[in-house]
Design an enzyme around this catalytic site. Structure first.
Site, PDB file in Angstrom:
ATOM      1  CG  ASP A  72      61.763  33.967 -44.988  1.00 20.94           C
ATOM      2  OD1 ASP A  72      61.272  35.041 -44.593  1.00 20.94           O
ATOM      3  OD2 ASP A  72      61.319  32.847 -44.667  1.00 20.94           O
TER       4      ASP A  72
HETATM    5  N1  URA Z   1      56.792  31.856 -46.012  1.00 20.54           N
HETATM    6  C1  URA Z   1      58.027  31.712 -45.479  1.00 20.54           C
HETATM    7  O1  URA Z   1      58.222  31.000 -44.499  1.00 20.54           O
HETATM    8  N2  URA Z   1      59.041  32.384 -46.072  1.00 20.54           N
HETATM    9  C2  URA Z   1      58.890  33.152 -47.157  1.00 20.54           C
HETATM   10  O2  URA Z   1      59.874  33.712 -47.654  1.00 20.54           O
HETATM   11  C3  URA Z   1      57.597  33.288 -47.696  1.00 20.54           C
HETATM   12  C4  URA Z   1      56.552  32.627 -47.107  1.00 20.54           C
END
Ligand code: URA
Length: 242
Positions: free
Chosen positions: A106
């Site tokens: 993310d």
């Molecule tokens: N899980 C999440 O919620 N975000 C990420 O970036 C990776 C795993």
């Protein structure tokens, strides 16, 4: 293959910087097809030409595997019309066509992003059938106890009804805003945030620290990027050791 500057070509293999290459050119240590190279900007064909560095043949690898410590605010995409991407952070000497992030974090997640131009390798490590473990550190907004670890072990059901695979969870620091280590073997959208949300908690910061058994090189620092060695590459498909 298109012609490339000799300094860029040699530096792209990771062991030497462009200034190292220029120094070696000045000392006459770089040869192109048997003749000493006088100008680091001289062009060569990496497939057809024979380059030697201090007498050793330069073995040009077609594929590149990079480890990047993604900072917050950077998108895990190859290109984006408006925002800075992980590919924009690759240093000039390691940049080449076809690089992409093998897996996404993310925008607000930090840590280990593997960047490569090897589509088969990326497919192998991302395939849902392979279940390559990825390890994260999650800072939580509310206290956590062993019931959370048990919920992760038995497979969290997300609020939309999706059941997650068994996942590992260890509380590394307790208190009001605990720090948890999470090991996932799948990669659903916002998975860790949604797993904690389904258990009544909230992730306030998330960092990927390991892929398979290969830890992120913490000396890189935010935005730092380097090549992954051949031995390190093998560790990506191994089980993590604590
Ligand atoms: N899980 C999440 O919620 N975000 C990420 O970036 C990776 C795993």
């Amino acid at each position: 293959m298109p012609l490339e500057r000799i300094d860029k070509l040699i530096a792209s293999q990771g062991a030497l910087s462009r200034s190292d290459v220029r120094r070696l050119v000045r000392s006459g240590a770089i040869m192109l097809n048997g003749a000493s190279v006088r100008d680091a900007g001289q062009k060569a064909d990496p497939e057809a030409d024979r380059i030697t560095v201090s007498g050793q043949p330069l073995l040009i690898s077609k594929y590149l595997y990079l480890m990047l410590d993604k900072p917050e605010g950077i998108v895990s995409a190859s290109r984006d019309p408006k925002q800075k991407t992980v590919i924009d952070l690759v240093p000039a000497e390691l940049r080449r066509g076809g690089l992409f992030p093998a897996g996404r974090l993310d925008k607000d997640t930090t840590g280990f992003v593997l960047i490569t131009n090897d589509g088969d390798f990326a497919h192998r490590i991302l395939s849902p059938k392979k279940h390559i473990p990825k390890t994260y550190l999650a800072r939580l907004a509310r206290p956590a106890d062993e019931t959370l670890a048990e919920a992760f072990r038995s497979g969290v059901v997300l609020t939309d009804g999706t059941r997650c695979m068994e996942a590992g969870l260890r509380i590394l620091e307790g208190g009001e805003t605990p720090l948890a280590e999470v090991v996932l073997r799948e990669g659903k959208y916002h998975q860790i945030k949604r797993m904690f949300a389904a258990c009544g908690n909230e992730v306030t910061a998330l960092r990927r620290i390991k892929m398979g058994n290969l830890p992120l090189d913490e000396t890189l620092g935010p935005g730092g990027c380097r090549q992954i060695t051949a031995q390190e590459l093998e560790r990506i498909t191994q089980e993590p050791t604590l």
